[in-house]
Design an enzyme around this catalytic site. Structure first.
Site, PDB file in Angstrom:
ATOM      1  N   CYS A 281       0.830  -1.211   0.000  1.00 49.17           N
ATOM      2  CA  CYS A 281       0.000   0.000   0.000  1.00 49.17           C
ATOM      3  C   CYS A 281       0.861   1.257   0.000  1.00 49.17           C
ATOM      4  O   CYS A 281       1.340   1.689   1.044  1.00 49.17           O
ATOM      5  CB  CYS A 281      -0.912  -0.016   1.223  1.00 49.17           C
ATOM      6  SG  CYS A 281      -1.892   1.489   1.367  1.00 49.17           S
TER       7      CYS A 281
ATOM      8  N   CYS B 191      -0.397   4.114   2.093  1.00 54.66           N
ATOM      9  CA  CYS B 191      -0.226   3.953   3.552  1.00 54.66           C
ATOM     10  C   CYS B 191       1.229   4.202   3.949  1.00 54.66           C
ATOM     11  O   CYS B 191       1.498   4.801   4.983  1.00 54.66           O
ATOM     12  CB  CYS B 191      -0.578   2.533   4.002  1.00 54.66           C
ATOM     13  SG  CYS B 191      -2.060   1.856   3.291  1.00 54.66           S
ATOM     14  N   ASP B 192       2.153   3.690   3.161  1.00 53.00           N
ATOM     15  CA  ASP B 192       3.544   3.621   3.603  1.00 53.00           C
ATOM     16  C   ASP B 192       4.528   4.456   2.781  1.00 53.00           C
ATOM     17  O   ASP B 192       5.703   4.559   3.135  1.00 53.00           O
ATOM     18  CB  ASP B 192       4.012   2.149   3.586  1.00 53.00           C
ATOM     19  CG  ASP B 192       3.145   1.285   4.495  1.00 53.00           C
ATOM     20  OD1 ASP B 192       2.742   1.786   5.559  1.00 53.00           O
ATOM     21  OD2 ASP B 192       2.870   0.129   4.128  1.00 53.00           O
TER      22      ASP B 192
END
Ligand code: NDP
Length: 321
Positions: A142, A145-146
């Site tokens: 992701c 997300c990261d």
């Protein structure tokens, strides 16, 4: 909440992505008081759009919209027209009895005249031991997300579809270099995504290549990937700080094994053009039954169809009694 032995729910929707929430909006507006069992930890209510950044192809948002924002809007809309939500996971279903029976991991039980399955699909992994060992230590599925953790650093994205190029484009905003590792020499992604990636000076490609190992489990963080060139049979080490896996998805259907007909990849089989499963009264919508389009807007459309079919089925059920 209605427990087993109490009222029978007319419509229980399992899952809360675009398919589930659209089904909820339609079922609620038809006065069917739908219950949406939306998923709880470790699952994320809202589905895959919750880990997506800009959504530019959902009609109605001229400037685009962030995935989580779109899902919040859909959920609010469903709640406003009367859908009920339960933030738990369904742990067991029985479609062999009528009404159907569902249990949750929160120890609740429900009887339902119809069930709409919209459990979607989840990211696939390569299956390497080093991938598992370094998950969360530089390995991710992701970018939204990261990606933040890789500002000014080099990353690898694995895959050749739209997801891989979307991740690559997103990561290129913050990383110093993105290498897309693809097992063939042509991409599966749409032309527009390909053009965007080819035009981006930060994005490079490692063609005909697969990752044999992610380094370095011993150090406890990603330091590189061992690439195997399938054409030349050569192996080389590509130093990198992060590895983003974007090789497609598999349907979330384990729960329904043995109860509904599925194809060899675990997708629920529905009647062509309709959301009917092998069990009358159980409907499936969205990615859980879609091997072809897998778009938020097609998921939403099929969720609408499932709710309308559920309404029709309930009318027939009433006529019988
Ligand atoms: P896809 O199935 O389209 O692509 C998966 C990619 O991963 C393929 O290139 C495939 O290689 C590769 N791959 C699969 N398994 C492995 C493996 N074990 N090792 C190495 N590589 C592997 O999945 P996506 O998630 O990219 O897309 C799914 C759907 O969602 C598509 O319909 C896509 O159009 C849509 N989508 C649309 C977006 C948008 O419009 N903005 C954004 C994201 C997705 P190969 O090509 O050789 O099979």
């Amino acid at each position: 909440m209605n427990n087993s032995g109490g009222d029978v729910r007319d419509v229980v929707i399992v899952g809360s992505g675009p398919a589930g929430l659209t089904a909820a909006i339609y079922a609620a507006r038809a006065n069917l008081r739908p219950l949406v069992i939306e998923g709880g930890a470790p699952n994320l209510p809202g589905g895959q759009l919750m880990i997506t950044s800009d959504v530019e192809n959902f009609p109605g948002f001229a400037e685009g919209i962030l995935g989580p924002e779109l899902m919040e809007q859909m959920r609010n809309q469903a709640a406003r027209v009367g859908a009920e939500f339960l933030t738990e996971n369904v742990s067991d279903v029985d479609f062999s009895r009528r009404p159907f029976h569902l249990k949750t991991d929160g120890e609740r039980e429900f009887d339902a005249n119809t069930v709409i399955i919209t459990t979607g699909a989840s990211a696939k992994w390569l299956g390497l031991p080093s991938e598992t060992a370094l998950y969360g230590k530089g390995v991710s599925a992701c970018a939204t997300c990261d990606g933040f953790f890789f500002r000014g650093r080099e990353v690898v994205v694995v895959g050749g579809g739209d997801t891989a190029l979307e991740e690559a484009n997103y990561l290129a905003r913050m990383a110093s270099k993105v290498t897309v590792v693809h097992r063939r020499d042509t991409l599966r992604a749409s032309q527009i995504m390909q053009k965007r990636a080819f035009d981006n000076p930060k994005i490079e490609f490692a063609w005909n290549s697969v990752i044999k190992e992610i380094k370095d489990v011993g150090v406890g963080k990603v330091t590189g990937v061992v690439l195997h060139d399938l054409k030349t049979d050569e192996t080389r080490l590509l130093p990198t700080d992060g590895v983003f896996i974007a090789i497609g998805h598999s349907p979330n259907t384990k729960l329904f094994a043995g109860q509904l007909q599925m194809d060899e990849n675990g997708y629920i089989i529905t009647t062509p053009g309709r959301p009917l499963t092998s069990v009358p009264g159980v409907f499936a919508a969205g990615d859980v039954q879609d091997t072809l389009y897998k778009q938020a807007v097609t998921a939403a459309g099929s969720g609408c169809m499932a709710a309308m079919e559920a309404e029709r089925y309930l009318e027939e059920l009433e006529d019988e009694h």
